[in-house]
Design a protein around this motif. Structure first.
Motif, PDB file in Angstrom:
ATOM      1  N   ILE A 183      39.943  45.720  37.219  1.00 51.77           N
ATOM      2  CA  ILE A 183      39.523  45.109  35.958  1.00 51.77           C
ATOM      3  C   ILE A 183      40.746  44.636  35.171  1.00 51.77           C
ATOM      4  O   ILE A 183      40.746  43.540  34.600  1.00 51.77           O
ATOM      5  CB  ILE A 183      38.716  46.119  35.108  1.00 51.77           C
ATOM      6  N   LYS A 187      41.641  40.981  33.650  1.00 54.51           N
ATOM      7  CA  LYS A 187      41.942  40.745  32.242  1.00 54.51           C
ATOM      8  C   LYS A 187      43.282  40.026  32.083  1.00 54.51           C
ATOM      9  O   LYS A 187      43.416  39.140  31.255  1.00 54.51           O
ATOM     10  CB  LYS A 187      41.997  42.072  31.495  1.00 54.51           C
ATOM     11  N   GLU A 190      43.008  36.492  32.326  1.00 55.21           N
ATOM     12  CA  GLU A 190      42.061  35.898  31.383  1.00 55.21           C
ATOM     13  C   GLU A 190      40.710  35.645  32.030  1.00 55.21           C
ATOM     14  O   GLU A 190      40.017  34.692  31.689  1.00 55.21           O
ATOM     15  CB  GLU A 190      42.599  34.578  30.815  1.00 55.21           C
ATOM     16  N   PHE A 192      37.181  37.198  32.312  1.00 56.13           N
ATOM     17  CA  PHE A 192      36.429  38.269  31.665  1.00 56.13           C
ATOM     18  C   PHE A 192      35.024  38.381  32.225  1.00 56.13           C
ATOM     19  O   PHE A 192      34.188  39.093  31.709  1.00 56.13           O
ATOM     20  CB  PHE A 192      36.381  38.046  30.158  1.00 56.13           C
ATOM     21  N   LYS A 193      34.765  37.599  33.266  1.00 57.79           N
ATOM     22  CA  LYS A 193      33.412  37.565  33.781  1.00 57.79           C
ATOM     23  C   LYS A 193      33.471  37.833  35.272  1.00 57.79           C
ATOM     24  O   LYS A 193      34.141  37.119  35.996  1.00 57.79           O
ATOM     25  CB  LYS A 193      32.842  36.169  33.543  1.00 57.79           C
ATOM     26  N   PHE A 194      32.782  38.837  35.690  1.00 57.13           N
ATOM     27  CA  PHE A 194      32.691  39.053  37.130  1.00 57.13           C
ATOM     28  C   PHE A 194      31.390  39.772  37.446  1.00 57.13           C
ATOM     29  O   PHE A 194      30.655  40.156  36.556  1.00 57.13           O
ATOM     30  CB  PHE A 194      33.905  39.833  37.649  1.00 57.13           C
ATOM     31  N   GLN A 195      31.119  39.894  38.724  1.00 62.00           N
ATOM     32  CA  GLN A 195      29.873  40.534  39.127  1.00 62.00           C
ATOM     33  C   GLN A 195      30.158  41.670  40.081  1.00 62.00           C
ATOM     34  O   GLN A 195      31.126  41.630  40.827  1.00 62.00           O
ATOM     35  CB  GLN A 195      28.963  39.509  39.807  1.00 62.00           C
TER      36      GLN A 195
ATOM     37  N   ALA B  55      23.579  41.421  42.322  1.00 65.59           N
ATOM     38  CA  ALA B  55      24.844  41.464  41.604  1.00 65.59           C
ATOM     39  C   ALA B  55      24.598  41.807  40.156  1.00 65.59           C
ATOM     40  O   ALA B  55      23.584  41.457  39.579  1.00 65.59           O
ATOM     41  CB  ALA B  55      25.549  40.125  41.708  1.00 65.59           C
ATOM     42  N   MET B  56      25.536  42.500  39.619  1.00 70.22           N
ATOM     43  CA  MET B  56      25.425  42.951  38.236  1.00 70.22           C
ATOM     44  C   MET B  56      26.543  42.268  37.473  1.00 70.22           C
ATOM     45  O   MET B  56      27.692  42.293  37.902  1.00 70.22           O
ATOM     46  CB  MET B  56      25.693  44.447  38.311  1.00 70.22           C
ATOM     47  N   ARG B  57      26.186  41.640  36.398  1.00 68.12           N
ATOM     48  CA  ARG B  57      27.214  40.939  35.631  1.00 68.12           C
ATOM     49  C   ARG B  57      27.860  41.875  34.636  1.00 68.12           C
ATOM     50  O   ARG B  57      27.211  42.712  34.039  1.00 68.12           O
ATOM     51  CB  ARG B  57      26.585  39.779  34.867  1.00 68.12           C
ATOM     52  N   LEU B  58      29.131  41.691  34.447  1.00 73.53           N
ATOM     53  CA  LEU B  58      29.828  42.473  33.440  1.00 73.53           C
ATOM     54  C   LEU B  58      30.803  41.565  32.733  1.00 73.53           C
ATOM     55  O   LEU B  58      31.581  40.860  33.365  1.00 73.53           O
ATOM     56  CB  LEU B  58      30.559  43.650  34.092  1.00 73.53           C
ATOM     57  N   PHE B  59      30.723  41.565  31.441  1.00 77.82           N
ATOM     58  CA  PHE B  59      31.651  40.774  30.657  1.00 77.82           C
ATOM     59  C   PHE B  59      32.657  41.711  30.019  1.00 77.82           C
ATOM     60  O   PHE B  59      32.290  42.683  29.386  1.00 77.82           O
ATOM     61  CB  PHE B  59      30.905  39.978  29.582  1.00 77.82           C
ATOM     62  N   LEU B  60      33.888  41.384  30.211  1.00 75.54           N
ATOM     63  CA  LEU B  60      34.934  42.240  29.675  1.00 75.54           C
ATOM     64  C   LEU B  60      35.383  41.723  28.320  1.00 75.54           C
ATOM     65  O   LEU B  60      35.415  40.527  28.094  1.00 75.54           O
ATOM     66  CB  LEU B  60      36.132  42.247  30.617  1.00 75.54           C
ATOM     67  N   PRO B  61      35.741  42.620  27.446  1.00 72.55           N
ATOM     68  CA  PRO B  61      36.299  42.174  26.182  1.00 72.55           C
ATOM     69  C   PRO B  61      37.768  41.819  26.371  1.00 72.55           C
ATOM     70  O   PRO B  61      38.414  42.286  27.310  1.00 72.55           O
ATOM     71  CB  PRO B  61      36.147  43.402  25.285  1.00 72.55           C
ATOM     72  N   LYS B  62      38.257  40.997  25.508  1.00 67.33           N
ATOM     73  CA  LYS B  62      39.653  40.613  25.601  1.00 67.33           C
ATOM     74  C   LYS B  62      40.502  41.730  25.007  1.00 67.33           C
ATOM     75  O   LYS B  62      40.182  42.281  23.960  1.00 67.33           O
ATOM     76  CB  LYS B  62      39.864  39.319  24.828  1.00 67.33           C
ATOM     77  N   ASP B  63      41.559  42.025  25.704  1.00 68.69           N
ATOM     78  CA  ASP B  63      42.458  43.056  25.184  1.00 68.69           C
ATOM     79  C   ASP B  63      43.245  42.501  24.008  1.00 68.69           C
ATOM     80  O   ASP B  63      43.846  41.442  24.107  1.00 68.69           O
ATOM     81  CB  ASP B  63      43.445  43.474  26.276  1.00 68.69           C
TER      82      ASP B  63
END
Lengths: 222, 181
Positions: A183, A187, A190, A192-195, B55-63
């Protein structure tokens, strides 16, 4: 008094219809079946209630096995991108890979699970040698030297302008720090979207999602 | 159908004065063929993979480095969930009390009720779940937890690194629990 002759009925049943059905089903299953490709990595994915189908094309796949080792691979349909990725990696890390070694990466079903230091010798291995080769995994646990960052950057460069499906396939037993390393690499680039690839699972009854789905289903039927 | 006529052309219905030619039936016993068919069907049913992986989507926050850029959450509406080894879960609501009195342990079966209760009792705008997977937790735990967010329709959740204070507490309570079990 004339004897009434009871006609003797044969006990054998006409099997033709049954045979037809059997072979029809057989044909169906033969055609729909897709044998699991001989995977060098055996990964048992966790279950989730997610219903979105996993993408099959233009996939950049990060695999984590049960020991937490991380592997990088690209789906076979994206041959051009695959070539570009290894070129970029070669440049970024100045590995001095030969054309033959690059072709070895482009080969279908190839995956990389070695640190950059070993990449050159790894790509020289023949397919037979690969079977017995024990990959140490890409270094991700070291925050200062997270090699996945370079791989993802290369993939992002190669897939520039087209859609890249970034998938993470992890084993149930994989420890969280490996996942975190992956992860972090996303990050840093840049992304921020993955599956995450999971196995489908039923929604537990009585939960909010269950109620939501129930509400949706009759509406869809109308 | 089903079998060869072996009676050698029995004259069941003899017409008056008509000699019937020997009639050999072309019928074959299909039973073994059906057997074979079903055997192959079972084989293909077992080997086939009907369910495609999802598939499972995950959106990460920006650090963000600067604290002022970070999203502020109301501590009272937060539910912090820590994942640890052997599928154990530790959680606390709101802020962690200095003496650790609101630090509780649970498991994957009961966490759903805890989330639901917390969700009911807090203002939806404040409610946020913070998932903190520890170094001993597995990938499965993390995915299960994220899944739990979908199941319980939690709109706001975040995946955060576990704090040292919490990790110490987790370790301490694990050490405390071990002899009891």
């Amino acid at each position: 008094m004339p004897k009434v002759k009871v006609p003797r009925k044969s006990t054998s049943v006409d099997m033709t219809a049954m045979c037809d059905v059997a072979f029809l089903l057989l044909a169906f299953f033969i055609l729909t079946t897709s044998f699991k490709p001989d995977e060098a990595l055996s990964v048992v994915t966790p279950k989730s209630v997610s219903t979105t189908k996993a993408e099959q094309k233009d996939v950049v796949l990060i695999t984590m096995d049960k020991e937490g080792k991380v592997y990088f691979s690209v789906s076979d349909d994206a041959t051009a991108e695959k070539g570009e990725i290894i070129d970029v990696v070669d440049q970024l890390k100045s590995l001095g890979l030969t054309e033959q070694e690059k072709n070895s990466f482009k080969r279908s079903g190839s995956f990389v699970g070695v640190p950059f230091g070993q990449l050159k010798s790894y790509l020289q291995l023949s397919p037979e040698q690969l079977k017995s080769f024990k990959s140490p995994g890409i270094t991700v646990l070291d925050t200062l030297n997270n090699e996945m960052i370079t791989w993802i950057r290369a993939a992002a460069t190669a897939f520039q302008g087209s859609k890249m499906n970034l998938l993470v396939k992890g084993d149930n037993e994989a420890k969280y720090p490996s996942f975190k390393g992956v992860i972090d690499a996303f990050k840093k680039n840049e992304i921020f979207k993955f599956q995450m690839i999971t196995d489908p699972e039923g929604v537990p009854a009585g939960t909010e999602l269950f109620k939501k789905n129930e509400l949706r289903t009759p509406a869809a039927a109308e | 159908m089903a079998e060869m006529d072996t009676s050698g052309g029995g004259h069941e219905k003899k017409g008056p004065g008509v000699k019937k030619a020997k009639k050999l039936s072309t019928r074959v016993d299909l039973t073994p063929m059906v057997d074979l068919g079903f055997l192959l069907i079972t084989f293909f049913i077992f080997t086939t993979t009907m369910s495609e992986p999802t598939a499972m989507r995950l959106f990460l926050p920006k650090d963000t480095e600067k604290p002022e850029d970070q999203n502020k959450i109301k501590a009272s509406g937060a539910l912090s969930i820590m994942l640890s080894r052997n599928n154990s879960i530790f959680y606390y609501e709101g802020e962690l009390a200095p003496d650790g009195s609101n630090f509780k342990s649970t498991n994957f079966k009961d966490i759903r009720d805890i989330i639901i209760n917390k969700k009911k009792s807090t203002d939806p705008t404040d409610f946020v779940v913070v998932i903190k997977p520890g170094p001993e937790s597995t990938y499965k735990n993390t995915v299960d937890m994220l899944d739990e967010m979908t199941i319980n329709d939690v709109k706001r959740y975040a995946m955060v690194d576990i704090f040292d204070v919490e990790l110490t507490l987790v370790r301490a309570s694990e050490a405390y629990q071990q002899p009891g079990k």
